[in-house]
Design a protein around this motif. Structure first.
Motif, PDB file in Angstrom:
ATOM      1  N   ASN A 103    -129.698  49.378 -56.938  1.00  8.11           N
ATOM      2  CA  ASN A 103    -130.702  50.026 -57.062  1.00  8.11           C
ATOM      3  C   ASN A 103    -130.623  50.989 -58.678  1.00  8.11           C
ATOM      4  N   GLY A 104    -129.561  51.243 -58.530  1.00 12.87           N
ATOM      5  CA  GLY A 104    -129.383  51.962 -59.814  1.00 12.87           C
ATOM      6  C   GLY A 104    -129.924  51.014 -61.285  1.00 12.87           C
ATOM      7  N   LEU A 105    -129.670  49.728 -61.249  1.00 15.09           N
ATOM      8  CA  LEU A 105    -129.506  48.853 -62.613  1.00 15.09           C
ATOM      9  C   LEU A 105    -130.965  48.590 -62.021  1.00 15.09           C
ATOM     10  N   LEU A 106    -132.112  47.973 -60.679  1.00 11.49           N
ATOM     11  CA  LEU A 106    -133.121  47.566 -61.745  1.00 11.49           C
ATOM     12  C   LEU A 106    -133.537  49.094 -61.658  1.00 11.49           C
ATOM     13  N   VAL A 107    -133.539  50.766 -61.163  1.00 16.34           N
ATOM     14  CA  VAL A 107    -134.810  51.734 -61.195  1.00 16.34           C
ATOM     15  C   VAL A 107    -133.833  52.267 -62.607  1.00 16.34           C
ATOM     16  N   ALA A 108    -132.950  52.067 -62.990  1.00 16.20           N
ATOM     17  CA  ALA A 108    -132.731  53.360 -64.413  1.00 16.20           C
ATOM     18  C   ALA A 108    -132.744  52.338 -65.595  1.00 16.20           C
ATOM     19  N   ARG A 109    -132.767  51.115 -65.359  1.00  8.17           N
ATOM     20  CA  ARG A 109    -131.746  49.817 -66.488  1.00  8.17           C
ATOM     21  C   ARG A 109    -133.194  48.991 -66.406  1.00  8.17           C
ATOM     22  N   LEU A 110    -133.962  48.795 -65.801  1.00  6.31           N
ATOM     23  CA  LEU A 110    -134.823  48.291 -65.489  1.00  6.31           C
ATOM     24  C   LEU A 110    -135.962  48.827 -65.202  1.00  6.31           C
ATOM     25  N   ASN A 111    -135.963  50.091 -65.020  1.00  4.60           N
ATOM     26  CA  ASN A 111    -137.768  51.332 -65.071  1.00  4.60           C
ATOM     27  C   ASN A 111    -138.544  51.038 -64.260  1.00  4.60           C
ATOM     28  N   LEU A 112    -138.377  49.728 -62.840  1.00  6.23           N
ATOM     29  CA  LEU A 112    -138.774  49.649 -62.342  1.00  6.23           C
ATOM     30  C   LEU A 112    -139.159  51.217 -61.094  1.00  6.23           C
ATOM     31  N   ASN A 113    -140.331  51.240 -60.245  1.00  9.57           N
ATOM     32  CA  ASN A 113    -140.313  52.062 -59.663  1.00  9.57           C
ATOM     33  C   ASN A 113    -139.385  51.682 -58.153  1.00  9.57           C
ATOM     34  N   ALA A 114    -139.106  53.221 -58.543  1.00  7.65           N
ATOM     35  CA  ALA A 114    -137.915  53.585 -57.575  1.00  7.65           C
ATOM     36  C   ALA A 114    -138.123  53.682 -56.323  1.00  7.65           C
ATOM     37  N   PHE A 115    -139.258  54.252 -55.226  1.00  5.83           N
ATOM     38  CA  PHE A 115    -140.097  54.085 -54.069  1.00  5.83           C
ATOM     39  C   PHE A 115    -140.280  52.443 -53.391  1.00  5.83           C
ATOM     40  N   ILE A 116    -141.072  51.598 -54.838  1.00  2.16           N
ATOM     41  CA  ILE A 116    -141.021  49.946 -54.327  1.00  2.16           C
ATOM     42  C   ILE A 116    -139.681  49.539 -54.144  1.00  2.16           C
ATOM     43  N   VAL A 117    -138.903  49.640 -55.331  1.00  2.00           N
ATOM     44  CA  VAL A 117    -137.061  49.112 -55.409  1.00  2.00           C
ATOM     45  C   VAL A 117    -136.696  49.784 -54.095  1.00  2.00           C
ATOM     46  N   THR A 118    -136.382  50.677 -53.577  1.00  2.00           N
ATOM     47  CA  THR A 118    -135.673  50.716 -52.426  1.00  2.00           C
ATOM     48  C   THR A 118    -136.511  50.525 -50.958  1.00  2.00           C
ATOM     49  N   LEU A 119    -137.817  50.981 -50.836  1.00  2.00           N
ATOM     50  CA  LEU A 119    -138.160  50.359 -50.099  1.00  2.00           C
ATOM     51  C   LEU A 119    -138.342  48.769 -49.262  1.00  2.00           C
ATOM     52  N   ALA A 120    -138.539  48.134 -50.829  1.00  2.00           N
ATOM     53  CA  ALA A 120    -137.719  46.565 -50.360  1.00  2.00           C
ATOM     54  C   ALA A 120    -136.253  46.587 -50.096  1.00  2.00           C
ATOM     55  N   MET A 121    -135.232  47.581 -50.406  1.00  2.00           N
ATOM     56  CA  MET A 121    -133.620  47.279 -50.140  1.00  2.00           C
ATOM     57  C   MET A 121    -133.440  48.164 -48.629  1.00  2.00           C
ATOM     58  N   LEU A 122    -134.109  48.915 -48.481  1.00  2.00           N
ATOM     59  CA  LEU A 122    -134.355  48.820 -46.706  1.00  2.00           C
ATOM     60  C   LEU A 122    -134.528  48.249 -46.247  1.00  2.00           C
ATOM     61  N   ILE A 123    -136.426  47.323 -46.145  1.00  2.00           N
ATOM     62  CA  ILE A 123    -136.287  46.382 -45.520  1.00  2.00           C
ATOM     63  C   ILE A 123    -135.294  45.076 -45.600  1.00  2.00           C
ATOM     64  N   LEU A 124    -134.750  45.118 -46.542  1.00  2.00           N
ATOM     65  CA  LEU A 124    -133.349  43.417 -46.731  1.00  2.00           C
ATOM     66  C   LEU A 124    -132.329  44.587 -46.375  1.00  2.00           C
ATOM     67  N   LEU A 125    -131.991  45.473 -46.225  1.00  2.00           N
ATOM     68  CA  LEU A 125    -130.295  45.702 -46.396  1.00  2.00           C
ATOM     69  C   LEU A 125    -130.699  45.895 -44.689  1.00  2.00           C
ATOM     70  N   GLN A 126    -131.720  46.611 -43.886  1.00  2.00           N
ATOM     71  CA  GLN A 126    -131.820  46.278 -42.333  1.00  2.00           C
ATOM     72  C   GLN A 126    -132.169  44.726 -41.442  1.00  2.00           C
ATOM     73  N   GLY A 127    -132.826  43.591 -42.880  1.00  2.00           N
ATOM     74  CA  GLY A 127    -132.949  42.426 -42.333  1.00  2.00           C
ATOM     75  C   GLY A 127    -130.888  41.852 -41.979  1.00  2.00           C
ATOM     76  N   VAL A 128    -130.591  41.826 -43.702  1.00  2.00           N
ATOM     77  CA  VAL A 128    -128.893  41.356 -43.357  1.00  2.00           C
ATOM     78  C   VAL A 128    -128.542  41.728 -42.440  1.00  2.00           C
ATOM     79  N   THR A 129    -128.044  43.132 -41.606  1.00  6.66           N
ATOM     80  CA  THR A 129    -127.257  43.727 -40.314  1.00  6.66           C
ATOM     81  C   THR A 129    -128.118  43.504 -39.525  1.00  6.66           C
ATOM     82  N   LEU A 130    -128.966  42.854 -39.473  1.00  4.74           N
ATOM     83  CA  LEU A 130    -129.810  42.327 -38.248  1.00  4.74           C
ATOM     84  C   LEU A 130    -129.066  40.593 -38.319  1.00  4.74           C
ATOM     85  N   GLY A 131    -129.282  39.824 -39.572  1.00  9.90           N
ATOM     86  CA  GLY A 131    -128.298  39.168 -39.743  1.00  9.90           C
ATOM     87  C   GLY A 131    -127.505  38.514 -39.034  1.00  9.90           C
TER      88      GLY A 131
END
Length: 330
Positions: A103-131
């Protein structure tokens, strides 16, 4: 929020005799709020810096799930590795650090939007947990995972002590350390902070890692409390985290707020939740009342911080100056 908390305590003592008992306060209010308190500290530090992380909610489930699955036996839905529980706890925090670094790399280093990055990560991690868990609940956890929920030094649950240490450490860090002052500077005006020599990207990158480590700790606390790991633990808690932070005076625009204030927001919501349970409010009304109380608390907080100006705008229109009237006539 302190006057509101005092009023709620008085009200709770009047409506139910068990409200101010030691067991209810320690177990059903403070211990039950420990997970929320740790997450609020993590999110508040990011918000003060002008950022936020929605994926902390998913780490509450993912970190202990991946950790426990390598430790518990196959009959408890483990993967058969049977690792030492201490190593499993280290894996729990390693998962959090890895997610925070991404998250820090995508937001701080690549300057991507924190809302979009962490929302996508939330969905990704939920899927990994279920998997990785196939939607199953892991049980028969070693003592290393559950002792926090069973130990009470000086009669106070260990999870409460842990939450207090986290709150006190974060409050001291933000107020007295150099990096803490830099966090406020970044949230107040990132360009000015950078011009003053603050390593903005480095500080934000580190904040995301710290926040994710705290989310992993919150997942461990929840696991210890229920003595198991479920694929959906922590679902929906991120909304309460933001509510407690804002109620406690954390400015969503960044640069303002205190950890101790955010802690009062956690305590307020914990008392409200306990009062609803003691009052035997039907479960299908609890969320509605909870949301309404949060809105009311936000209004009271805004009124207190603005010296009543906020409430005044609700009842009368803004004054129009003579110059404005003259302009309208022209």
């Amino acid at each position: 929020m302190l006057p509101v908390i005092v009023l709620l305590i008085v009200f709770g003592n009047l409506i139910h005799p068990a409200f101010l008992t030691w067991n209810n306060v320690m177990t059903n209010i403070l211990a039950a709020s420990a997970v929320l308190a740790v997450l609020v500290v993590a999110e508040s530090m990011l918000i003060i810096a002008g950022k936020f992380d929605l994926s902390l909610q998913s780490l509450v489930a993912l970190a202990p799930m991946i950790s426990a699955i390598t430790v518990v036996p196959v009959e408890s839905f483990g993967n058969g590795l049977g690792l030492n529980p201490v190593l499993g706890i280290l894996i729990l925090f390693a998962v959090g650090a890895a997610v925070g670094a991404i998250n820090g790399l995508l937001v701080a280093r690549l300057n991507l939007n924190a809302f979009i990055v962490t929302l996508a990560m939330l969905i990704l991690l939920q899927g990994v947990t279920l998997g990785v868990s196939s939607g199953k609940t892991l049980y028969n956890l070693p003592d290393a995972y559950t002792f926090i929920g069973r130990v009470a030094p000086l009669g106070i649950p260990l999870e409460v002590w842990i939450a207090l240490v986290v709150i006190a450490t974060a409050a001291w860090f933000l107020r007295y350390s150099v990096v803490g002052r830099q966090i406020y500077a970044i949230g107040g005006n990132v360009d000015s902070a950078r011009a003053a020599g603050v390593k903005v990207e480095r500080v934000i990158f580190g904040l995301f890692i710290v926040a994710s480590l705290l989310a992993s700790l919150a997942g461990w606390l929840m696991t210890a409390r229920i003595a198991s790991v479920t694929a959906n633990q922590g679902n929906g808690i991120i909304f309460t985290v933001f509510a407690a932070s804002v109620i406690g005076g954390i400015d969503l625009n960044g640069g303002r707020g205190q950890i101790l204030g955010a802690a009062t927001g956690v305590l307020l919501l914990g008392i409200i939740q306990n009062l609803l349970v003691l009052s035997q409010v039907p479960s299908f009304w609890v969320m509605a009342i909870y949301g309404a109380v949060i809105l009311l608390s936000l209004m009271l907080s805004a009124a207190a911080s603005s010296g009543g100006a906020f409430l005044g705008t609700l009842w009368k229109p803004k004054n129009i100056s003579d110059k404005a009237r003259a302009g309208e006539r022209a």
